[in-house]
Design an enzyme around this catalytic site. Structure first.
Site, PDB file in Angstrom:
ATOM      1  N   GLY A 107       1.103  -7.962   5.886  1.00 29.93           N
ATOM      2  CA  GLY A 107       0.430  -9.262   5.800  1.00 29.93           C
ATOM      3  C   GLY A 107       1.363 -10.401   6.195  1.00 29.93           C
ATOM      4  O   GLY A 107       2.520 -10.169   6.587  1.00 29.93           O
ATOM      5  N   CYS A 122       6.438   5.703   8.319  1.00 33.83           N
ATOM      6  CA  CYS A 122       5.635   5.487   7.112  1.00 33.83           C
ATOM      7  C   CYS A 122       6.511   5.606   5.873  1.00 33.83           C
ATOM      8  O   CYS A 122       7.135   6.650   5.651  1.00 33.83           O
ATOM      9  CB  CYS A 122       4.491   6.495   7.007  1.00 33.83           C
ATOM     10  SG  CYS A 122       3.521   6.187   5.509  1.00 33.83           S
ATOM     11  N   ILE A 153      -1.054   4.425   0.552  1.00 35.67           N
ATOM     12  CA  ILE A 153      -2.201   5.323   0.736  1.00 35.67           C
ATOM     13  C   ILE A 153      -1.693   6.759   0.899  1.00 35.67           C
ATOM     14  O   ILE A 153      -2.302   7.706   0.404  1.00 35.67           O
ATOM     15  CB  ILE A 153      -3.023   4.914   1.995  1.00 35.67           C
ATOM     16  CG1 ILE A 153      -3.474   3.443   1.919  1.00 35.67           C
ATOM     17  CG2 ILE A 153      -4.200   5.852   2.213  1.00 35.67           C
ATOM     18  CD1 ILE A 153      -4.476   3.119   0.849  1.00 35.67           C
ATOM     19  N   GLY A 154      -0.559   6.913   1.579  1.00 34.81           N
ATOM     20  CA  GLY A 154      -0.005   8.257   1.747  1.00 34.81           C
ATOM     21  C   GLY A 154      -0.669   9.040   2.862  1.00 34.81           C
ATOM     22  O   GLY A 154      -0.738  10.265   2.835  1.00 34.81           O
ATOM     23  N   LEU A 155      -1.172   8.308   3.871  1.00 32.38           N
ATOM     24  CA  LEU A 155      -1.631   8.931   5.117  1.00 32.38           C
ATOM     25  C   LEU A 155      -2.833   9.859   4.956  1.00 32.38           C
ATOM     26  O   LEU A 155      -2.931  10.908   5.599  1.00 32.38           O
ATOM     27  CB  LEU A 155      -0.457   9.656   5.812  1.00 32.38           C
ATOM     28  CG  LEU A 155       0.719   8.750   6.191  1.00 32.38           C
ATOM     29  CD1 LEU A 155       1.895   9.570   6.708  1.00 32.38           C
ATOM     30  CD2 LEU A 155       0.301   7.728   7.243  1.00 32.38           C
ATOM     31  N   GLY A 158      -3.384  -6.006  11.612  1.00 32.13           N
ATOM     32  CA  GLY A 158      -3.491  -5.021  10.536  1.00 32.13           C
ATOM     33  C   GLY A 158      -4.226  -5.532   9.321  1.00 32.13           C
ATOM     34  O   GLY A 158      -5.465  -5.589   9.302  1.00 32.13           O
ATOM     35  N   ASN A 212       6.224  -1.410  11.355  1.00 32.30           N
ATOM     36  CA  ASN A 212       5.454  -0.828  10.261  1.00 32.30           C
ATOM     37  C   ASN A 212       5.751  -1.646   8.995  1.00 32.30           C
ATOM     38  O   ASN A 212       6.414  -2.685   9.085  1.00 32.30           O
ATOM     39  CB  ASN A 212       5.851   0.647  10.083  1.00 32.30           C
ATOM     40  CG  ASN A 212       4.703   1.482   9.510  1.00 32.30           C
ATOM     41  OD1 ASN A 212       4.023   1.058   8.576  1.00 32.30           O
ATOM     42  ND2 ASN A 212       4.490   2.660  10.057  1.00 32.30           N
ATOM     43  N   LYS A 223       6.234   4.128  17.018  1.00 35.27           N
ATOM     44  CA  LYS A 223       6.166   3.024  16.043  1.00 35.27           C
ATOM     45  C   LYS A 223       7.398   3.068  15.146  1.00 35.27           C
ATOM     46  O   LYS A 223       7.584   4.003  14.369  1.00 35.27           O
ATOM     47  CB  LYS A 223       4.890   3.149  15.220  1.00 35.27           C
ATOM     48  CG  LYS A 223       4.667   1.965  14.295  1.00 35.27           C
ATOM     49  CD  LYS A 223       3.227   1.960  13.817  1.00 35.27           C
ATOM     50  CE  LYS A 223       2.931   0.829  12.879  1.00 35.27           C
ATOM     51  NZ  LYS A 223       1.533   0.864  12.431  1.00 35.27           N
ATOM     52  N   ASN A 283       0.839  -1.196   0.000  1.00 39.08           N
ATOM     53  CA  ASN A 283       0.000   0.000   0.000  1.00 39.08           C
ATOM     54  C   ASN A 283       0.866   1.235   0.000  1.00 39.08           C
ATOM     55  O   ASN A 283       1.979   1.238   0.536  1.00 39.08           O
ATOM     56  CB  ASN A 283      -0.957   0.013   1.211  1.00 39.08           C
ATOM     57  CG  ASN A 283      -0.407   0.815   2.381  1.00 39.08           C
ATOM     58  OD1 ASN A 283      -0.520   2.044   2.422  1.00 39.08           O
ATOM     59  ND2 ASN A 283       0.244   0.125   3.307  1.00 39.08           N
TER      60      ASN A 283
HETATM   61  C1  LIG Z   1      -3.579   0.164   3.988  1.00 37.06           C
HETATM   62  C2  LIG Z   1      -2.645   0.387   5.143  1.00 37.06           C
HETATM   63  C3  LIG Z   1      -2.575   1.649   5.736  1.00 37.06           C
HETATM   64  C4  LIG Z   1      -1.698   1.878   6.815  1.00 37.06           C
HETATM   65  N1  LIG Z   1      -1.659   3.115   7.393  1.00 37.06           N
HETATM   66  C5  LIG Z   1      -0.861   3.326   8.483  1.00 37.06           C
HETATM   67  C6  LIG Z   1      -0.863   4.584   9.153  1.00 37.06           C
HETATM   68  O1  LIG Z   1      -1.607   5.512   8.810  1.00 37.06           O
HETATM   69  N2  LIG Z   1      -0.010   4.743  10.214  1.00 37.06           N
HETATM   70  C7  LIG Z   1       0.801   3.720  10.647  1.00 37.06           C
HETATM   71  O2  LIG Z   1       1.546   3.903  11.619  1.00 37.06           O
HETATM   72  N3  LIG Z   1       0.794   2.506  10.042  1.00 37.06           N
HETATM   73  C8  LIG Z   1      -0.005   2.292   8.976  1.00 37.06           C
HETATM   74  N4  LIG Z   1      -0.027   1.053   8.379  1.00 37.06           N
HETATM   75  C9  LIG Z   1       0.833  -0.035   8.894  1.00 37.06           C
HETATM   76  C10 LIG Z   1       0.058  -0.990   9.808  1.00 37.06           C
HETATM   77  O3  LIG Z   1      -0.438  -0.321  10.948  1.00 37.06           O
HETATM   78  C11 LIG Z   1       0.955  -2.179  10.250  1.00 37.06           C
HETATM   79  O4  LIG Z   1       2.064  -1.677  10.961  1.00 37.06           O
HETATM   80  C12 LIG Z   1       1.461  -2.993   9.070  1.00 37.06           C
HETATM   81  O5  LIG Z   1       0.468  -3.120   8.079  1.00 37.06           O
HETATM   82  C13 LIG Z   1       1.956  -4.400   9.482  1.00 37.06           C
HETATM   83  O6  LIG Z   1       0.933  -5.161  10.063  1.00 37.06           O
HETATM   84  P1  LIG Z   1       0.041  -6.229   9.211  1.00 37.06           P
HETATM   85  O7  LIG Z   1       1.012  -7.100   8.469  1.00 37.06           O
HETATM   86  O8  LIG Z   1      -0.778  -6.960  10.225  1.00 37.06           O
HETATM   87  O9  LIG Z   1      -0.798  -5.420   8.264  1.00 37.06           O
HETATM   88  C14 LIG Z   1      -0.882   0.816   7.293  1.00 37.06           C
HETATM   89  C15 LIG Z   1      -0.975  -0.454   6.691  1.00 37.06           C
HETATM   90  C16 LIG Z   1      -1.843  -0.681   5.638  1.00 37.06           C
HETATM   91  C17 LIG Z   1      -1.913  -2.066   5.026  1.00 37.06           C
END
Ligand SMILES: Cc1cc2nc3c(=O)[nH]c(=O)nc-3n(C[C@H](O)[C@H](O)[C@H](O)COP(=O)(O)O)c2cc1C
Length: 304
Positions: free
Chosen positions: A219, A132, A73-75, A268, A194, A167, A71
């Site tokens: 994932g 990020c 998304i760019g926050l 996540g 992250n 984080k 992803n």
């Molecule tokens: C679509 C998407 C958006 C995310 N947005 C943020 C965010 O705004 N701030 C942040 O600290 N992490 C963000 N993350 C990271 C997740 O919080 C997490 O650290 C990361 O996806 C690893 O966990 P997972 O494998 O269970 O997804 C985002 C992840 C995804 C997939």
């Protein structure tokens, strides 16, 4: 869910259970209120919040990959004012334990947001996203050097008494040094990890599948990397409370992260496939602990 087996403490943070939802994968929480009882999960982390509303990157912003997704998304977010006015009161009314995930381009922006959030009714703490990979300024840059991490965390620490979670970036050159810097500057809890910087390309055209070019990989594909990193930081800094994140989908994933030193976990990407997964994991962990008469807090850090 409150069960005598499940409560955990991470420094000043007290949780009814150790299962939380990760930032950016659970909206502002309210979107999920029809699917699960927000008070039943240990905590929820909001989408990354900035001082002003932010549109994020142009689409395409996500793409599926083997055992995971990219992803960029760019926050995208509504900004801190709207969050405080429209989202937090509803979350508090729903009994949710809320951590605001925040980011900025400059140190001062983080500091201003932290000040704005300080003392907000219903807020359990602040999570600084210094990791990020999907923005050109700020974001990961603060997580890439221990000096930049220490400087930012120190300034935010002075601006707020709220429990402070930092984080960390798995893309940092030395994760343990980043962790040490964040703790030294006043972080109460560390979240790791992250997303990892990755890339996917259309083989016909050679064009990146995501408009930003690169994206953050998440994932199950990243789980063994994240488990290794939690273990590494826990061994180096055994007193640092850790939130484990990375590809968690099942109870055995939760137990694995707790064994290597996570006091709690964040779910996540799995939320996209099954929005009720976190509530289910709470129930499964409770049953697992009850069957063995073991408290969740005794599961932390069993791996040598
Ligand atoms: C679509 C998407 C958006 C995310 N947005 C943020 C965010 O705004 N701030 C942040 O600290 N992490 C963000 N993350 C990271 C997740 O919080 C997490 O650290 C990361 O996806 C690893 O966990 P997972 O494998 O269970 O997804 C985002 C992840 C995804 C997939």
């Amino acid at each position: 869910m409150t069960s005598s087996y499940l409560s955990v403490a991470l420094g000043p943070v007290r949780l009814a259970n150790p299962i939380a939802t990760a930032s950016g994968t659970f909206g502002y929480g309210l979107e999920f209120a029809d699917v699960l009882d927000l008070s039943s999960i240990g905590a929820l982390f909001t989408k990354g919040l900035s001082l002003q509303p932010h549109e994020g990157n142009a689409p395409p912003r996500i793409c599926e990959t083997p055992s995971g997704m990219l992803n960029a998304i760019g926050l995208q977010n509504v900004g801190i004012e709207t969050f405080l006015r429209e989202k937090l009161p509803l979350l508090a009314a729903a009994g949710a334990t809320v951590f605001a995930n925040i980011w900025g381009d400059e140190e001062e922006e983080y500091v201003e947001i932290a000040r704005a959030l300080s003392g907000a009714p219903g807020l359990a703490g602040i999570e600084l996203n210094i990791s990020c990979p999907n923005v050109r300024k700020g974001g990961m840059l603060f997580g890439n050097s221990p000096e930049a991490t220490a400087s930012l965390v120190g300034k935010v620490r002075k601006a707020t008494d709220a429990p402070l979670v930092v984080k960390l970036s798995p893309n940092a050159p030395d994760l343990v040094e980043s962790a040490r810097a964040a703790r030294g500057a006043g972080a109460d809890v560390l979240s790791l990890v992250n997303t990892f910087v990755g890339m996917a390309v259309d083989p016909e055209t050679g064009a990146p599948r995501i408009s930003f070019g690169t994206g953050g990989l998440s994932g199950p594909a990243i789980r063994p990397l994240a488990v290794r990193m939690v273990h590494q930081v826990h061994r180096a800094l055994p007193d640092a409370p850790l939130w484990g994140i990375g590809g968690i989908e099942t109870l055995s994933d939760v137990l694995e992260f707790m064994a290597v030193g996570a006091s709690a976990v964040q779910v996540g990407t799995a939320n996209f496939r099954d929005p009720g997964v976190s509530a289910r994991l709470v129930r499964e962990l409770d049953a697992w602990c009850a069957e063995r008469s073991i408290a969740a807090r005794d599961l932390i850090g069993r791996t040598p």
